[in-house]
Design a protein around this motif. Structure first.
Motif, mmCIF file in Angstrom:
data_model
loop_
_atom_site.group_PDB
_atom_site.id
_atom_site.type_symbol
_atom_site.label_atom_id
_atom_site.label_comp_id
_atom_site.label_asym_id
_atom_site.label_seq_id
_atom_site.Cartn_x
_atom_site.Cartn_y
_atom_site.Cartn_z
ATOM 1 N N PRO A 1 56.048 39.003 25.397
ATOM 2 C CA PRO A 1 57.159 39.674 24.716
ATOM 3 C C PRO A 1 57.799 40.782 25.540
ATOM 4 N N LEU A 2 57.054 41.372 26.488
ATOM 5 C CA LEU A 2 57.597 42.459 27.298
ATOM 6 C C LEU A 2 57.993 42.002 28.704
ATOM 7 N N ASP A 3 57.760 40.731 29.004
ATOM 8 C CA ASP A 3 58.110 40.211 30.327
ATOM 9 C C ASP A 3 59.622 39.993 30.432
ATOM 10 N N THR A 4 60.101 39.910 31.670
ATOM 11 C CA THR A 4 61.516 39.629 31.907
ATOM 12 C C THR A 4 61.653 38.507 32.932
ATOM 13 N N LEU A 5 62.724 37.764 32.796
ATOM 14 C CA LEU A 5 63.039 36.695 33.735
ATOM 15 C C LEU A 5 64.506 36.827 34.130
ATOM 16 N N GLU A 6 64.760 36.956 35.431
ATOM 17 C CA GLU A 6 66.120 36.952 35.944
ATOM 18 C C GLU A 6 66.400 35.611 36.607
ATOM 19 N N LEU A 7 67.566 35.058 36.318
ATOM 20 C CA LEU A 7 68.003 33.801 36.908
ATOM 21 C C LEU A 7 69.208 34.085 37.793
ATOM 22 N N ILE A 8 69.165 33.627 39.035
ATOM 23 C CA ILE A 8 70.309 33.762 39.939
ATOM 24 C C ILE A 8 70.783 32.362 40.299
ATOM 25 N N GLU A 9 72.014 32.028 39.887
ATOM 26 C CA GLU A 9 72.537 30.677 40.075
ATOM 27 C C GLU A 9 73.980 30.749 40.598
ATOM 28 N N PRO A 10 74.252 30.132 41.761
ATOM 29 C CA PRO A 10 75.608 30.199 42.313
ATOM 30 C C PRO A 10 76.604 29.214 41.717
ATOM 31 N N ASN A 11 76.114 28.122 41.135
ATOM 32 C CA ASN A 11 77.018 27.094 40.616
ATOM 33 C C ASN A 11 77.535 27.497 39.240
ATOM 34 N N PRO A 12 78.847 27.687 39.081
ATOM 35 C CA PRO A 12 79.370 28.171 37.792
ATOM 36 C C PRO A 12 79.126 27.222 36.627
ATOM 37 N N ARG A 13 79.059 25.932 36.875
ATOM 38 C CA ARG A 13 78.808 24.973 35.794
ATOM 39 C C ARG A 13 77.359 25.069 35.319
ATOM 40 N N PHE A 14 76.436 25.223 36.266
ATOM 41 C CA PHE A 14 75.049 25.433 35.883
ATOM 42 C C PHE A 14 74.889 26.785 35.181
ATOM 43 N N THR A 15 75.623 27.785 35.654
ATOM 44 C CA THR A 15 75.560 29.113 35.035
ATOM 45 C C THR A 15 75.968 29.046 33.576
ATOM 46 N N ASP A 16 77.046 28.328 33.288
ATOM 47 C CA ASP A 16 77.498 28.198 31.893
ATOM 48 C C ASP A 16 76.432 27.527 31.033
ATOM 49 N N LEU A 17 75.803 26.486 31.585
ATOM 50 C CA LEU A 17 74.756 25.783 30.839
ATOM 51 C C LEU A 17 73.572 26.700 30.555
ATOM 52 N N LEU A 18 73.132 27.442 31.570
ATOM 53 C CA LEU A 18 71.988 28.341 31.405
ATOM 54 C C LEU A 18 72.299 29.455 30.419
ATOM 55 N N ARG A 19 73.504 30.002 30.512
ATOM 56 C CA ARG A 19 73.893 31.074 29.598
ATOM 57 C C ARG A 19 73.863 30.587 28.148
ATOM 58 N N HIS A 20 74.308 29.377 27.932
ATOM 59 C CA HIS A 20 74.298 28.817 26.572
ATOM 60 C C HIS A 20 72.865 28.526 26.116
#
Length: 214
Positions: free
Chosen positions: A66-85
């Protein structure tokens, strides 16, 4: 559109940047997330670079406390939209669009990297690996994969400047592995089969004592 169809579409459109020809298999995802280990009583920071459609992210999320964090770094804007959703309702997961080189990274206990290093030029590979290793907390791990059999195949099928670039990139990877690798796993059930390399910070060896004669 399914994740697989999106991945294949992006591979066809941006082959050099996407790198993989298919999303990571479950066995490859498990190997890459081997060291995303629960640590009761202490929040952990995890970074995934190049998550694509989230084939590996799906194995990281359940391992987060519950206190952990995960950062995602993705250059592809289409993949970014999918991950954000996909992860819009999980406050532990943050998304940073763009290249990893363009971000000032924090400190992480575990880093999982899905970038296609074999497709990059040597200075880029050296910069990214140096940046990721420098972002590890003491005792932290960096895991990335490379397709089995690709290095000798590239050497055999390329020539001229392309071959020189290939050799330069492979030299950077081999040098980094010699210094930092503590384990390699081979995943046969993947398309294509892959080696997963696990790295950790290693202190430089002490300089040898110099002998002086009178």
């Amino acid at each position: 559109m399914t994740d697989v169809m999106l991945f294949l579409k992006e591979f066809a459109r941006t082959r050099r940047d996407t790198g993989a020809i298919a999303p990571s298999s479950p066995l490859l995802a498990r190997a890459l997330t081997r060291y995303v280990i629960p640590s009761p009583g202490r929040p952990r920071a995890v970074l995934e670079v190049g998550p694509g459609t989230g084939a590996v992210t799906r194995y990281i999320q359940p391992a987060l406390g519950p206190l952990d964090t995960l950062e995602l770094i993705e250059p592809n804007p289409r993949f970014t939209d999918l991950l954000r959703h996909t992860y819009r309702d999980d406050s532990r997961i943050g998304l940073l669009p763009g290249l990893v080189q363009d971000h000032e990274l924090g400190s992480y206990d575990t880093i999982v990297c899905g970038l296609p290093f074999a497709n990059f030029e040597a200075p880029v590979v050296e910069e990214i690996l140096g940046q990721l290793l420098a972002s590890l907390n003491p005792g932290g791990t960096l895991s990335f994969f490379a397709y089995a059999g690709v290095p000798p195949l590239r050497r055999a099928l390329t020539s001229g400047e392309t071959r020189e670039r290939t050799l330069g990139t492979q030299a950077v990877l081999e040098r980094t592995l010699r210094r930092h690798r503590f384990r390699t796993e081979t995943v046969l059930w993947n398309v294509p089969p892959a080696h997963v390399h696990h790295l950790a910070l290693v202190a430089p060896a002490p300089a040898p004592a110099l002998a002086y004669s009178a």
